[in-house]
Write a protein that holds these residues in place. Structure first.
Motif, PDB file in Angstrom:
ATOM      1  N   GLY A   1      36.893  28.730  50.067  1.00  0.00           N
ATOM      2  CA  GLY A   1      37.238  27.986  48.860  1.00  0.00           C
ATOM      3  C   GLY A   1      36.271  26.868  48.523  1.00  0.00           C
ATOM      4  N   GLN A   2      35.098  26.863  49.122  1.00  0.00           N
ATOM      5  CA  GLN A   2      34.117  25.812  48.859  1.00  0.00           C
ATOM      6  C   GLN A   2      33.389  26.012  47.532  1.00  0.00           C
ATOM      7  N   ILE A   3      33.248  27.250  47.105  1.00  0.00           N
ATOM      8  CA  ILE A   3      32.643  27.539  45.799  1.00  0.00           C
ATOM      9  C   ILE A   3      33.624  28.368  44.987  1.00  0.00           C
ATOM     10  N   THR A   4      33.503  28.248  43.700  1.00  0.00           N
ATOM     11  CA  THR A   4      34.297  29.084  42.803  1.00  0.00           C
ATOM     12  C   THR A   4      33.356  29.812  41.866  1.00  0.00           C
ATOM     13  N   VAL A   5      33.748  30.988  41.508  1.00  0.00           N
ATOM     14  CA  VAL A   5      32.955  31.809  40.595  1.00  0.00           C
ATOM     15  C   VAL A   5      33.760  31.954  39.317  1.00  0.00           C
ATOM     16  N   THR A   6      33.195  31.438  38.237  1.00  0.00           N
ATOM     17  CA  THR A   6      33.883  31.483  36.949  1.00  0.00           C
ATOM     18  C   THR A   6      33.394  32.688  36.142  1.00  0.00           C
ATOM     19  N   PRO A   7      34.174  33.106  35.153  1.00  0.00           N
ATOM     20  CA  PRO A   7      33.714  34.195  34.289  1.00  0.00           C
ATOM     21  C   PRO A   7      32.413  33.853  33.554  1.00  0.00           C
ATOM     22  N   ALA A   8      32.211  32.582  33.217  1.00  0.00           N
ATOM     23  CA  ALA A   8      30.961  32.208  32.548  1.00  0.00           C
ATOM     24  C   ALA A   8      29.761  32.467  33.456  1.00  0.00           C
ATOM     25  N   PHE A   9      29.896  32.160  34.737  1.00  0.00           N
ATOM     26  CA  PHE A   9      28.836  32.425  35.706  1.00  0.00           C
ATOM     27  C   PHE A   9      28.560  33.917  35.804  1.00  0.00           C
ATOM     28  N   LEU A  10      29.620  34.719  35.813  1.00  0.00           N
ATOM     29  CA  LEU A  10      29.452  36.169  35.889  1.00  0.00           C
ATOM     30  C   LEU A  10      28.751  36.714  34.649  1.00  0.00           C
ATOM     31  N   TRP A  11      29.101  36.177  33.467  1.00  0.00           N
ATOM     32  CA  TRP A  11      28.441  36.610  32.231  1.00  0.00           C
ATOM     33  C   TRP A  11      26.968  36.228  32.232  1.00  0.00           C
TER      34      TRP A  11
END
Length: 140
Positions: free
Chosen positions: A34-44
């Motif tokens: 849980g130290q990093i999160t991956v957002t949909p914006a990052f994936l796009w």
């Protein structure tokens, strides 16, 4: 004159794979904790970068069809193009999969997919760096 010693100059493919695996494992570990999160914006953004890399690779391959280079240079470039293509297609695949299923912080499946995504993207970036190094070092 063509410099046919470029195989020694662009043998960074192995180092690219090792670095990409290290980044992928680290990203999976950080995602599961849980130290990093991956957002949909990052994936796009990663998906867009991979698509642009793919377009550039297709155009560069089409433009270099008629070039006559030394055999060691072609072997070097073919190896690098395989690494680049694997990284690009992996980035596109894992970005689409993560966009479709969503990313949860504590999920083992999400951590594995994020690790594979960042492994693929790191392989793309490192492969592109090796490709530039080889083209500059080989003189063609």
């Amino acid at each position: 004159m063509m410099n046919c010693q470029c195989v020694r100059k662009c043998n960074c493919t192995l180092w690219s794979v090792i670095a990409a695996v290290a980044v992928g494992v680290l990203a999976a570990f950080l995602q599961i904790t849980g130290q990093i999160t991956v957002t949909p914006a990052f994936l796009w953004v990663l998906l867009g970068i991979a698509v642009v890399y793919l377009a550039v690779l297709v155009v560069a391959s089409a433009l270099s069809q008629g070039e006559n280079g030394c055999e060691c240079g072609n072997r070097c470039l073919c190896t690098l193009l395989n690494v680049l293509l694997a990284g690009i297609l992996g980035t596109i695949l894992f970005s689409v999969v993560l966009l479709a299923i969503g990313v949860t912080a504590g999920s083992v499946l999400s951590a594995i997919l994020v690790g594979l995504l960042l492994l693929s993207f790191s392989l793309t970036v490192a492969g592109a760096a090796c490709f530039v190094r080889c083209k500059v070092g080989c003189g063609n």
